[in-house]
Design a protein around this motif. Sequence first.
Motif, PDB file in Angstrom:
ATOM      1  N   GLU A 415       0.593   8.187 -10.001  1.00 48.28           N
ATOM      2  CA  GLU A 415      -0.863   7.163  -8.879  1.00 48.28           C
ATOM      3  C   GLU A 415      -1.444   6.189  -9.741  1.00 48.28           C
ATOM      4  O   GLU A 415      -1.731   5.221  -9.461  1.00 48.28           O
ATOM      5  CB  GLU A 415      -1.726   8.176  -7.883  1.00 48.28           C
ATOM      6  CG  GLU A 415      -0.233   8.948  -7.969  1.00 48.28           C
ATOM      7  CD  GLU A 415      -0.382   9.603  -6.410  1.00 48.28           C
ATOM      8  OE1 GLU A 415      -0.871   9.330  -5.699  1.00 48.28           O
ATOM      9  OE2 GLU A 415       0.473  10.932  -5.542  1.00 48.28           O
ATOM     10  N   ALA A 416      -2.288   7.061 -10.976  1.00 50.31           N
ATOM     11  CA  ALA A 416      -3.026   6.179 -11.214  1.00 50.31           C
ATOM     12  C   ALA A 416      -2.843   4.537 -12.059  1.00 50.31           C
ATOM     13  O   ALA A 416      -3.080   3.908 -12.368  1.00 50.31           O
ATOM     14  CB  ALA A 416      -3.926   6.819 -12.281  1.00 50.31           C
ATOM     15  N   PHE A 417      -1.874   5.234 -12.581  1.00 50.22           N
ATOM     16  CA  PHE A 417      -0.935   4.364 -14.043  1.00 50.22           C
ATOM     17  C   PHE A 417      -0.304   2.734 -12.544  1.00 50.22           C
ATOM     18  O   PHE A 417       0.419   2.259 -13.295  1.00 50.22           O
ATOM     19  CB  PHE A 417       0.043   4.594 -14.413  1.00 50.22           C
ATOM     20  CG  PHE A 417      -0.994   5.121 -15.996  1.00 50.22           C
ATOM     21  CD1 PHE A 417      -1.221   3.973 -16.672  1.00 50.22           C
ATOM     22  CD2 PHE A 417      -1.488   6.376 -16.202  1.00 50.22           C
ATOM     23  CE1 PHE A 417      -1.954   3.885 -17.679  1.00 50.22           C
ATOM     24  CE2 PHE A 417      -2.744   6.385 -16.959  1.00 50.22           C
ATOM     25  CZ  PHE A 417      -3.056   5.822 -18.432  1.00 50.22           C
ATOM     26  N   ALA A 418       0.355   3.493 -11.615  1.00 50.68           N
ATOM     27  CA  ALA A 418       0.717   2.727 -10.754  1.00 50.68           C
ATOM     28  C   ALA A 418      -0.557   2.022 -10.234  1.00 50.68           C
ATOM     29  O   ALA A 418       0.018   0.302 -10.181  1.00 50.68           O
ATOM     30  CB  ALA A 418       1.373   3.462  -8.824  1.00 50.68           C
ATOM     31  N   VAL A 419      -1.508   2.075 -10.039  1.00 48.26           N
ATOM     32  CA  VAL A 419      -1.760   1.302  -9.667  1.00 48.26           C
ATOM     33  C   VAL A 419      -2.371   0.394 -10.409  1.00 48.26           C
ATOM     34  O   VAL A 419      -2.488  -1.023 -10.214  1.00 48.26           O
ATOM     35  CB  VAL A 419      -3.606   2.212  -9.136  1.00 48.26           C
ATOM     36  CG1 VAL A 419      -4.794   0.791  -8.615  1.00 48.26           C
ATOM     37  CG2 VAL A 419      -2.733   2.632  -7.151  1.00 48.26           C
ATOM     38  N   VAL A 420      -2.531   0.836 -11.775  1.00 44.74           N
ATOM     39  CA  VAL A 420      -3.292   0.243 -12.775  1.00 44.74           C
ATOM     40  C   VAL A 420      -2.116  -1.176 -13.467  1.00 44.74           C
ATOM     41  O   VAL A 420      -3.007  -1.871 -14.203  1.00 44.74           O
ATOM     42  CB  VAL A 420      -3.165   1.077 -14.392  1.00 44.74           C
ATOM     43  CG1 VAL A 420      -3.174   0.020 -15.889  1.00 44.74           C
ATOM     44  CG2 VAL A 420      -4.251   1.965 -14.218  1.00 44.74           C
ATOM     45  N   ALA A 421      -0.875  -0.692 -13.495  1.00 44.77           N
ATOM     46  CA  ALA A 421      -0.188  -1.975 -13.900  1.00 44.77           C
ATOM     47  C   ALA A 421      -0.011  -2.842 -12.681  1.00 44.77           C
ATOM     48  O   ALA A 421       0.105  -3.714 -13.314  1.00 44.77           O
ATOM     49  CB  ALA A 421       1.198  -0.886 -13.325  1.00 44.77           C
ATOM     50  N   ALA A 422       0.140  -2.261 -11.197  1.00 43.82           N
ATOM     51  CA  ALA A 422      -0.645  -3.847 -10.129  1.00 43.82           C
ATOM     52  C   ALA A 422      -1.546  -4.511 -10.955  1.00 43.82           C
ATOM     53  O   ALA A 422      -0.918  -5.989 -10.556  1.00 43.82           O
ATOM     54  CB  ALA A 422      -0.689  -2.885  -8.452  1.00 43.82           C
ATOM     55  N   VAL A 423      -2.710  -4.332 -11.170  1.00 42.73           N
ATOM     56  CA  VAL A 423      -3.894  -5.140 -11.531  1.00 42.73           C
ATOM     57  C   VAL A 423      -2.886  -5.670 -12.207  1.00 42.73           C
ATOM     58  O   VAL A 423      -3.630  -6.801 -12.792  1.00 42.73           O
ATOM     59  CB  VAL A 423      -4.751  -3.875 -11.708  1.00 42.73           C
ATOM     60  CG1 VAL A 423      -6.476  -4.977 -11.945  1.00 42.73           C
ATOM     61  CG2 VAL A 423      -5.150  -3.596 -10.244  1.00 42.73           C
ATOM     62  N   GLU A 424      -3.109  -4.889 -13.401  1.00 43.77           N
ATOM     63  CA  GLU A 424      -2.490  -6.114 -14.820  1.00 43.77           C
ATOM     64  C   GLU A 424      -1.243  -7.022 -14.229  1.00 43.77           C
ATOM     65  O   GLU A 424      -1.290  -7.575 -15.089  1.00 43.77           O
ATOM     66  CB  GLU A 424      -1.742  -4.875 -15.337  1.00 43.77           C
ATOM     67  CG  GLU A 424      -2.670  -4.234 -15.832  1.00 43.77           C
ATOM     68  CD  GLU A 424      -2.230  -2.965 -17.626  1.00 43.77           C
ATOM     69  OE1 GLU A 424      -2.580  -2.330 -18.370  1.00 43.77           O
ATOM     70  OE2 GLU A 424      -0.729  -2.832 -17.467  1.00 43.77           O
ATOM     71  N   SER A 425      -0.196  -6.805 -13.472  1.00 49.61           N
ATOM     72  CA  SER A 425       0.199  -8.047 -12.735  1.00 49.61           C
ATOM     73  C   SER A 425      -0.515  -8.383 -12.600  1.00 49.61           C
ATOM     74  O   SER A 425       0.206 -10.031 -12.371  1.00 49.61           O
ATOM     75  CB  SER A 425       1.159  -7.640 -11.823  1.00 49.61           C
ATOM     76  OG  SER A 425       1.638  -6.600 -11.801  1.00 49.61           O
ATOM     77  N   GLY A 426      -1.636  -9.152 -11.960  1.00 54.13           N
ATOM     78  CA  GLY A 426      -2.762 -10.028 -11.397  1.00 54.13           C
ATOM     79  C   GLY A 426      -2.339 -10.982 -10.477  1.00 54.13           C
ATOM     80  O   GLY A 426      -1.404 -10.541  -9.888  1.00 54.13           O
ATOM     81  N   GLY A 427      -3.136 -11.308 -10.629  1.00 51.10           N
ATOM     82  CA  GLY A 427      -2.845 -12.821  -9.099  1.00 51.10           C
ATOM     83  C   GLY A 427      -3.326 -11.974  -7.497  1.00 51.10           C
ATOM     84  O   GLY A 427      -2.948 -10.450  -7.755  1.00 51.10           O
ATOM     85  N   ALA A 428      -2.842 -12.940  -7.032  1.00 46.44           N
ATOM     86  CA  ALA A 428      -3.862 -12.022  -5.296  1.00 46.44           C
ATOM     87  C   ALA A 428      -3.316 -11.058  -5.014  1.00 46.44           C
ATOM     88  O   ALA A 428      -3.624 -10.022  -4.887  1.00 46.44           O
ATOM     89  CB  ALA A 428      -4.313 -12.938  -4.413  1.00 46.44           C
TER      90      ALA A 428
END
Lengths: 512, 490
Positions: A415-428
Amino acid sequence: MSEGEFLLVAVLAVPALGALAVAATPRDRAARIVGTVAAALTLVAAVALVGGRATGWSAYVPPDAAGAVRPWHTVDRPWVPGLDLRFHLGVDGISWPLLVLTALLTLLCCGYTLWRVPGGGDGRALVALLLVVEVGILGTFLALDLVLFFLFFEVVLLPMYAIIVGWGGDGTDPASHDARRRAGRKFALYTLFGSVLLLVGVYVVVAAAGTADIVALTGGTELSRTTQLVAFTLLALAFAVKSPLWPLHSWLPDAHTQAPTVGSVLLAGVLLKMGTYGLIRVAVAVAPEGARWAAPVLGVLAVAAILVGSLVCLAQTELKRLIAYSSVGHMGFVLLGVATLTATGIQAALIGNVAHGIITGLLFFLAGAIKDRAHTGELSELSGLRETAPRLSGLLAFAAVASLGLPGLAGFWGEAFAVVAAVESGGALWTTLAVLAAIGGALTAAYLLRLLRRVTHGEPTPVVAALGPGLAGAELVAWVPLVLLALAVGLAPTLVLGVAEAPVEALVGVLR
Amino acid sequence: MSDSSLVQAVDHVALLPAYLAAGTAVLVLLVDLLVARPLATVVTAATGAVATAVGAAVVGSGAERRTFCVGPDCSYVFGGRAALVAALVALLVLGVLALSGPLLRAGNTPVGEYCFLLACSMTGGVVLGAAGDLITLIVAVEVLTLPLYVLVGLRRGSLASAEAAVTFFVVSVVATTLTLLGAALLYAVTGGLHLERLGTLLADEALLDLPLTTVAVTLVVAGLAFKVAAVPFHAWAPATYDGAPLPVAAYLSTASKLGGVIALLAVVRHALPSEVTGPLLAVVAALTMTVGNLVALRQRRTVRLLAWSSVAQAGYILAPLGALALTADADARTAAYAAALAYAVFFVLLELAAFAGVVALRPAGADGGSLDDLRGAARRHPWVGAGLAFALIGLAGLPPGLAGLFAKVTVVRSLLGGGAGWLALVVAINAVIGLAYYLRAAALLYAPAGEVTAPAVRPARAVAVALAVATVVALAVGFAPQIVLDLVGS
């Protein structure tokens, strides 16, 4: 036939022959023992697959090395050339953890059945069906041919239906019988809907590329953009039903509420993984262009699943239903990881898959134990479990805390890294999704703590007051491996990530 | 053999299977008259059916044989595919004879007439696959169907049976008339009757643009669509199946349906322009499977359920032909015909097994009864129940009924290979609808018996053997579907 080939075939042949042997054994208890032995041998074969592979535990393979799928072992034989179907199996770091998880959970379920057979049918048939389900799931994880993948995907359907209808529910009155028949039929029709879309999607790809070989197709280099969009839409829909992704999830709570404990464990533990695994191995790999095109939609739906799943859980009053809905939320995190199409995201999805399999398997075992003892799953009738059954309530607390993603336990990483990956993808869009998913994570904690407060704390209700504190030895044997694994994966995620790193890098390499 | 010759050389080897089938019919009649023992009659008919199947296989294993030729056009072409059809029809007749055991023993049915009519019908089926012109084709279809009017009405003292026979007769005659009219119009337009010659003649654009051609083609296809009970020409089937004795219903939905499919395939493959037939058949196929499946959902009587499901199955059989108009590629077309035929082969096998299961679970000579009569049957007769459940699951196209699964896969593959993705989706959705009722029927077999306990019936041995053989063959081709795909592709 090399050792690797032998092991691959054995992983499928042992449970299949085991199911036949179970059906042919006349005495009920002996048959269940035969089935458990077959499941144990399968686990041994599945674990042994990790030996003899070319790369080290976490060796880095440059992404430009030949082929995006580099299985450790393969078997490749023609079967039906007229339908482009080859008997092509292979195992790599993406599929191996799931294989072992499947074999382990089946063994635990068979062992549990030795001790207690749910009412409704004889234990012999139940064990045989569990083994057939195992063949289907393992085959799906092993298949490196699209048509073979579809075939194994379908194998699971009817045995699981039979388990839900034949041994599900509680009580033998007609109303309960009708309820589980309805749940079973809903499960069968929804999943078949998914599978037929898979069939069409598979042949869209095969007709365009002229081959069904997943190894050759990964990267989608030969397919036109239109074909990829169509194929990805069909395949993603198919896997979304299986995973299940909101809003195609409505079969899941009914099926879980009615299924017997062992059915629920397999259903939540590994059956749902067929959907997320298929999404990574088939849909994303074969049609990367389509995946990039659909990723935002997939991400939005995944986050919707997380939020809807958690909100619905907050309002649930039935134990098994609550855990079932929590699966919708957890699988939402897995799908969010896949949707980012980054190495971090896919890694998160894989470990999330395994963690959810371990923890939810344990949760369903515990819920089944509570329901077997109290004969009710209503939260309002269960409270104060801590007073009368402290060990059971302690285990439930452990599983719930693991499920809500406490760092140090298995649920955290995915769960943590799914969120991290989404943040890393960038964009609004992705940042918003990451924030919403994190809120969903908080809601997950909220409903699981609510569950604990309602069930373990408070004054014992009359039902709970009548419970004894003891746990059967068979129950402990079934639960302890899961408890230990939840700890082990939580403390050393490299158990899963180490083997998956190279294949995921290779996959992400062709996605770019 | 020159054009000027008035006496045609006849290749009797090519005709051997037809001789065997017709000889069986005559022999059955004689044995019934002279020996007058029911068992001898049935054994004669069964032996004749086996001989026909073997003869067809032997003749078919050689090179293609043509006879009754005028120039390059032949009226009788016995190749690998014709042999497959002939052998299949003969084996289905054998299976239906086995299913008829309890019916004939019950004594309400005249054994000699029953076997004679069945053998006559078999003759039609054997010739059908080899028919090379429209006249031979239509005569063969009629020889296949004509005895069935009587067979459907053979249940003495049953009003339903008589009604079914009349319905079937009227509808069938109308259908034949339509086909004949279409054939006559085609002759008027082209001056040809041989299928392959028609094909070359109709390739001409000017001829194709004539409205009369379209009408003629539509009439031929519509008339044959009656025979396979395709929507909108399907309404006769459920009433007829339900009224007929169970083995005859089995024959109607296997051999007779196969005959209709073969006839339709023959005209569509060789004679008629696919630009006209393709879209027509695509719509017919989509409607047939959808209507069949939706109505089957509501059925409460076993045979009606099977009848509507068999309507739906006809839709799957026709579906590959629907992609014809879209593909100019000859290979894709051959694949489409092969797919339709392959589906038909898988289907008749599973359908025969399903009927065998129903016959085995019902009292001797009884009709199909309601679905509730089968409740819990698999708990009383585990093997027979498992066989019936296996056949139903196979018809639904799911593992462990791999034969049915591969049948669906073949159809979907050929549709997507031919570029008819929408039809593939229709097939897919219909498979889901189909599962709803097949699953209900199969689950009912394993349901707790409840308060209604049906009388325990011992399944007749012949029926059990037929069920076992059909199930084993279905299992075998389920694991090695390439056998069927090779046979239909030859």
